[in-house]
Design a protein around this motif. Structure first.
Motif, PDB file in Angstrom:
ATOM      1  N   PRO A  50       0.799  -1.231   0.000  1.00 44.29           N
ATOM      2  CA  PRO A  50       0.000   0.000   0.000  1.00 44.29           C
ATOM      3  C   PRO A  50       0.830   1.280   0.000  1.00 44.29           C
ATOM      4  O   PRO A  50       0.343   2.323  -0.429  1.00 44.29           O
ATOM      5  N   ALA A  51       2.070   1.199   0.491  1.00 39.89           N
ATOM      6  CA  ALA A  51       2.937   2.373   0.519  1.00 39.89           C
ATOM      7  C   ALA A  51       4.022   2.298  -0.542  1.00 39.89           C
ATOM      8  O   ALA A  51       4.977   3.082  -0.508  1.00 39.89           O
ATOM      9  N   GLY A  52       3.879   1.387  -1.493  1.00 41.02           N
ATOM     10  CA  GLY A  52       4.898   1.174  -2.505  1.00 41.02           C
ATOM     11  C   GLY A  52       4.827   2.160  -3.649  1.00 41.02           C
ATOM     12  O   GLY A  52       3.946   3.031  -3.722  1.00 41.02           O
ATOM     13  N   LEU A  53       5.760   1.989  -4.570  1.00 40.27           N
ATOM     14  CA  LEU A  53       5.897   2.898  -5.701  1.00 40.27           C
ATOM     15  C   LEU A  53       4.665   2.892  -6.596  1.00 40.27           C
ATOM     16  O   LEU A  53       4.220   3.948  -7.061  1.00 40.27           O
ATOM     17  N   LEU A  54       4.109   1.719  -6.867  1.00 38.87           N
ATOM     18  CA  LEU A  54       2.954   1.642  -7.757  1.00 38.87           C
ATOM     19  C   LEU A  54       1.723   2.277  -7.126  1.00 38.87           C
ATOM     20  O   LEU A  54       1.028   3.081  -7.759  1.00 38.87           O
ATOM     21  N   ALA A  55       1.437   1.915  -5.872  1.00 39.11           N
ATOM     22  CA  ALA A  55       0.275   2.490  -5.199  1.00 39.11           C
ATOM     23  C   ALA A  55       0.399   4.006  -5.076  1.00 39.11           C
ATOM     24  O   ALA A  55      -0.601   4.730  -5.154  1.00 39.11           O
ATOM     25  N   GLY A  56       1.632   4.491  -4.908  1.00 40.10           N
ATOM     26  CA  GLY A  56       1.849   5.923  -4.757  1.00 40.10           C
ATOM     27  C   GLY A  56       1.678   6.712  -6.037  1.00 40.10           C
ATOM     28  O   GLY A  56       1.622   7.949  -5.996  1.00 40.10           O
ATOM     29  N   ASN A  57       1.590   6.011  -7.173  1.00 40.92           N
ATOM     30  CA  ASN A  57       1.444   6.699  -8.462  1.00 40.92           C
ATOM     31  C   ASN A  57       0.191   6.248  -9.211  1.00 40.92           C
ATOM     32  O   ASN A  57       0.125   6.349 -10.435  1.00 40.92           O
ATOM     33  N   LEU A  58      -0.795   5.774  -8.466  1.00 41.25           N
ATOM     34  CA  LEU A  58      -2.040   5.334  -9.085  1.00 41.25           C
ATOM     35  C   LEU A  58      -2.825   6.516  -9.641  1.00 41.25           C
ATOM     36  O   LEU A  58      -3.012   7.529  -8.975  1.00 41.25           O
ATOM     37  N   VAL A  59      -3.299   6.351 -10.866  1.00 41.49           N
ATOM     38  CA  VAL A  59      -4.323   7.232 -11.402  1.00 41.49           C
ATOM     39  C   VAL A  59      -5.687   6.708 -10.955  1.00 41.49           C
ATOM     40  O   VAL A  59      -6.624   7.469 -10.737  1.00 41.49           O
ATOM     41  N   GLY A  60      -5.783   5.395 -10.810  1.00 36.77           N
ATOM     42  CA  GLY A  60      -7.022   4.760 -10.363  1.00 36.77           C
ATOM     43  C   GLY A  60      -7.028   3.310 -10.742  1.00 36.77           C
ATOM     44  O   GLY A  60      -5.992   2.720 -11.070  1.00 36.77           O
ATOM     45  N   GLY A  61      -8.206   2.719 -10.701  1.00 31.46           N
ATOM     46  CA  GLY A  61      -8.369   1.329 -11.088  1.00 31.46           C
ATOM     47  C   GLY A  61      -9.060   1.220 -12.434  1.00 31.46           C
ATOM     48  O   GLY A  61      -9.831   2.098 -12.825  1.00 31.46           O
ATOM     49  N   LEU A  62      -8.750   0.159 -13.135  1.00 30.10           N
ATOM     50  CA  LEU A  62      -9.429  -0.172 -14.387  1.00 30.10           C
ATOM     51  C   LEU A  62     -10.148  -1.500 -14.209  1.00 30.10           C
ATOM     52  O   LEU A  62      -9.609  -2.419 -13.583  1.00 30.10           O
ATOM     53  N   ARG A  63     -11.327  -1.627 -14.783  1.00 27.26           N
ATOM     54  CA  ARG A  63     -11.988  -2.930 -14.799  1.00 27.26           C
ATOM     55  C   ARG A  63     -11.495  -3.680 -16.032  1.00 27.26           C
ATOM     56  O   ARG A  63     -11.661  -3.210 -17.162  1.00 27.26           O
TER      57      ARG A  63
END
Length: 369
Positions: A50-63
């Protein structure tokens, strides 16, 4: 992919672009890189890092697409078309030309025989996205996949580049974005998180450790390409769920159901496509629903298509034939498989393809350099 297509000089039109990530934003960079991390679900990412690089640069979720599986989703990444249009509906896909179930990613009939060239051409009928783009196009994938019939067709005019390791993947990407030349679009794919989740489970320590390795390599890569005028999109084809051994149903244990099938089960163990013998259709539908009970839901195949699960666009001419009489959507925690004579037992811990949020929602992280 509609946003990517428009940004990379394609005509668009198959689907609406993302409001959160406009084609103008993507087109502004000289290098547009799409990195697909196979098996990285949004729910899992937020739990495991949750505190990683990917989570920190989320635009959002895609289905993701339906079924939420590599054969369907990666083909959408390669073509810009929904599964309804490209017709590759799972690890196992019915193929009307042979009236058999085939493995699209391996270009072979279920049971191991390779498809002849003419059948491969009929199976892979959708135009590659790269053929519609004006950018210089490249595909970066594992060395053992780069020359496959699937990769050759779906890369189209794009140059293909292989790698042997995670470091090799990012090394190829660094070389491409650092090389002078015209605006470039790069499609990149990493499969090992998916492999570990199948073998050990998405909740296993080894799977989580590999996610940390990916993020560490990604951080180093971003440092090495500083100033390269690159936009990197990181997403996935599907997420995962883990299945307990006692909840993996094998249809071979129900011979009265098995003998009513015209073809082996197709699709995925979490979303199966069922083809009945014509005279057995009504009986099979009723008996299958009775057998599954709360462990799965049996849908009429035609109504499942009409409900739009497979996405927008012009339907593949054989879509109804490939979906079959019934679609079985397994409840949380359950799978359904069959096994042909001679097939080795296959009971992975982690699975995907179903309709749950854990399987269908994937992250979209964006990095600018």
């Amino acid at each position: 992919m509609a946003s990517v297509e428009l940004a990379a000089g394609g005509p668009g039109g198959a689907a609406a672009p993302l409001a959160e990530l406009t084609a103008r934003t993507l087109a502004a960079k000289r290098n547009l890189v799409l990195l697909i991390i196979d098996g990285l679900g949004l729910e899992y990412l937020m739990h495991a890092s949750p505190a990683g690089l990917l989570a920190g640069n989320l635009v959002g979720g895609l289905r993701s697409v339906c079924p939420a599986t590599t054969a369907a989703a990666v083909t959408t990444f390669f073509t810009g078309l929904s599964p309804a249009s490209h017709g590759l509906l799972g690890w196992f896909t019915p193929f009307e030309t042979r009236d058999q179930v085939v493995l699209p990613l391996l270009a072979q009939v279920r049971g191991g025989r390779a498809l002849p060239a003419g059948d491969v051409a009929a199976l892979y009928r959708s135009q590659p996205l790269a053929a519609r783009l004006t950018r210089d196009c490249h595909v970066v994938t594992a060395r053992n996949l780069v020359g496959s019939a699937y990769s050759r067709h779906h890369a189209g005019p794009a140059q293909r580049h292989g790698y042997r390791s995670l470091g090799g993947l990012f090394g190829q990407l660094e070389r491409l974005v650092r090389t002078a030349g015209p605006p470039r679009y790069v499609h990149a794919y990493w499969p090992q998180l998916d492999q570990l989740a199948h073998e050990h489970g998405i909740g296993h320590r080894r799977t989580r450790e590999h996610l940390r390795q990916i993020e560490a390599q990604l951080r180093r890569f971003l440092q090495t390409i500083a100033g390269s005028d690159t936009l990197l999109l990181v997403t996935s084809d599907h997420g995962f769920v883990d299945i307990a051994p006692a909840q993996r149903l094998l249809l071979n244990d129900q011979p009265q159901l098995l003998q009513r099938l015209r073809l082996p089960l197709a699709g995925e163990s979490r979303l199966a496509f069922v083809h009945a013998k014509p005279e057995q259709r009504a009986a099979l539908g009723a008996e299958l629903a009775d057998y599954l009970g709360e462990r799965g839901t049996v849908y009429d195949g035609g109504r499942f298509i009409e409900a739009g699960f497979f996405g927008p666009g012009e339907p593949h001419p054989a879509l109804a034939q490939r979906v079959g009489d019934f679609v079985v959507a397994m409840a949380d925690g359950w799978t359904l498989r069959d096994r042909l004579p001679g097939e080795r037992p296959f009971s992975p811990v982690g699975v995907h393809g179903g309709l749950s949020d854990a399987e269908r929602w994937v992250p979209l992280a964006v990095f600018e350099s």
